[in-house]
Design a protein around this motif. Structure first.
Motif, short mmCIF file in Angstrom:
data_model
loop_
_atom_site.label_atom_id
_atom_site.label_comp_id
_atom_site.label_asym_id
_atom_site.label_seq_id
_atom_site.Cartn_x
_atom_site.Cartn_y
_atom_site.Cartn_z
N SER A 1 4.79 63.84 75.19
CA SER A 1 4.40 62.51 75.68
C SER A 1 2.89 62.40 75.86
O SER A 1 2.27 61.41 75.45
CB SER A 1 5.11 62.21 77.00
OG SER A 1 4.74 60.94 77.49
N ALA B 1 0.31 60.10 73.59
CA ALA B 1 -0.56 59.13 74.25
C ALA B 1 -2.02 59.39 73.92
O ALA B 1 -2.79 58.44 73.70
CB ALA B 1 -0.35 59.18 75.76
N CYS C 1 -2.66 58.16 70.41
CA CYS C 1 -2.69 56.69 70.40
C CYS C 1 -3.99 56.16 70.99
O CYS C 1 -4.59 55.22 70.48
CB CYS C 1 -1.50 56.12 71.19
SG CYS C 1 0.10 56.38 70.41
N ALA C 2 -4.45 56.79 72.08
CA ALA C 2 -5.70 56.36 72.72
C ALA C 2 -6.89 56.57 71.79
O ALA C 2 -7.79 55.72 71.71
CB ALA C 2 -5.90 57.13 74.02
N ALA D 1 -3.47 52.86 76.43
CA ALA D 1 -2.72 53.77 75.54
C ALA D 1 -2.49 55.13 76.18
O ALA D 1 -1.54 55.83 75.82
CB ALA D 1 -3.47 53.93 74.22
N LEU D 2 -3.32 55.52 77.16
CA LEU D 2 -3.14 56.82 77.80
C LEU D 2 -1.82 56.91 78.55
O LEU D 2 -1.25 57.99 78.68
CB LEU D 2 -4.30 57.09 78.77
CG LEU D 2 -5.63 57.50 78.15
CD1 LEU D 2 -6.67 57.69 79.23
CD2 LEU D 2 -5.48 58.78 77.32
N PHE D 3 -1.34 55.78 79.07
CA PHE D 3 -0.03 55.83 79.74
C PHE D 3 1.04 55.10 78.94
O PHE D 3 2.22 55.41 79.06
CB PHE D 3 -0.12 55.26 81.16
CG PHE D 3 -0.39 53.78 81.24
CD1 PHE D 3 0.63 52.86 81.14
CD2 PHE D 3 -1.69 53.32 81.44
CE1 PHE D 3 0.37 51.50 81.22
CE2 PHE D 3 -1.95 51.96 81.52
CZ PHE D 3 -0.92 51.04 81.41
N GLY E 1 1.16 54.93 75.52
CA GLY E 1 1.48 55.64 74.29
C GLY E 1 1.76 54.75 73.10
O GLY E 1 1.06 53.75 72.89
N THR F 1 -5.84 53.17 86.20
CA THR F 1 -5.69 54.43 85.46
C THR F 1 -6.95 55.27 85.54
O THR F 1 -6.90 56.47 85.85
CB THR F 1 -5.37 54.13 83.98
OG1 THR F 1 -4.16 53.36 83.90
CG2 THR F 1 -5.21 55.41 83.19
N GLN G 1 2.27 59.10 83.91
CA GLN G 1 2.52 58.11 82.85
C GLN G 1 3.69 57.19 83.24
O GLN G 1 3.59 55.96 83.12
CB GLN G 1 2.85 58.82 81.53
CG GLN G 1 1.66 59.40 80.81
CD GLN G 1 2.07 60.02 79.48
OE1 GLN G 1 3.09 60.70 79.36
NE2 GLN G 1 1.26 59.78 78.46
#
Length: 275
Positions: A13, A17, A20-21, A46-48, A50, A134, A249
């Motif tokens: 996960s 993420a 994606c980030a 995107a960090l949480f 994903g 975040t 997340q």
């Protein structure tokens, strides 16, 4: 003991993420958003979020690709096409044919681009709020991990027996600061007001939204810490573990859920800008 499947799931996960980030961060450099602060908001989301955040950015947040620089030859060719088009349109009008109007060039009735659906605008506003949370939470958690004495200044062993509650105080303060700053840089260019007015508006727009986010996040992390890990798994949930950040997340998604209806109300009332 933490089961192997949970450890592997947490790694996958977090890795997804992170990828994606990075993808979003690279893309916003190629396609700068109209609102500059969103260049920071989208990668943080995107960090949480994903892959879901990546999809939402690609479909609802991605800016058009900048037009390539014009070459002199291309400029002359376009000028010639424009002249031909102009003469053709004039001849058509003189002959009783249909004359082009602004409506013909539009994307729909009235010639304008379709307005963003309200639920999507609210989701963008919620992501904007959550990105400040975040960033603040990440900084606070690692700061206390490397300098534990900071937790003492925020009430650990005096007001709170559990260090997590003292960390949450710092979390909230940093999240609030970043959230208001992000909101300020959204409001200032959109409303063209003085810095003082923009700051007041940012405080009004973000205080309730950010608090709602943190409530959802804290609730989820409390369940993770005191129920799932302490009682069920009987294992500590520490900042330097992948399981902690995987739980974060999930907690951020809970924060999105609790903040979304508040953002709906704030935007509907005109307290917060529609994005």
């Amino acid at each position: 003991m933490i089961p192997a499947w949970l450890h592997l799931l947490a790694i996958l996960s977090l890795a997804a993420a992170a990828v994606c980030a990075i993808m979003v961060a690279v893309d916003v450099r190629r396609r700068p958003p109209h609102m500059a602060i969103m260049s920071v908001v989208w990668p943080l989301t995107a960090l949480f979020g994903g892959p879901v955040a990546l999809w939402f950015y690609a479909v609802h947040g991605r800016a058009p690709e900048p037009a390539p620089a014009e070459h002199p030859g291309a400029r002359h060719a376009m000028h010639g096409e424009a002249l031909c088009s102009h003469h053709g349109a004039r001849n058509s009008a003189e002959g009783g044919g249909h004359r082009a109007t602004d409506d013909d060039a539009g994307h729909g009735p009235g010639g304008g681009k379709a307005e963003t659906p309200f639920w999507i605008a609210v989701a963008k506003g919620t992501c904007h709020c959550g990105s400040g949370c975040t960033l603040g939470d990440i900084i606070a958690e690692w700061l206390v991990f490397f300098v534990p004495s900071i937790a003492l200044a925020f009430g650990w062993q005096t007001l709170f027996s559990e260090k997590i509650f003292a960390v949450w105080v710092l979390d909230y303060l940093l999240a609030f600061g970043f959230g208001v700053a992000f909101q300020y840089y959204a409001i200032k260019p959109m409303r063209d007001v003085s810095p003082r007015e923009a700051l007041v508006l940012a405080l009004k727009a973000d205080a309730l939204s950010l608090t709602a986010w943190q409530v959802g996040m804290y609730g989820a992390m409390a369940i993770a810490n005191f129920v799932i890990f302490a009682r069920v798994l009987q294992a500590p949930l520490t900042t330097n573990s992948v399981e902690f950040w995987f739980m974060m997340q999930l907690a951020m998604l809970c924060g999105f859920a609790t903040s979304y209806p508040v953002n709906w109300w704030l935007i509907r009332r005109g307290i917060k800008e529609r994005m």
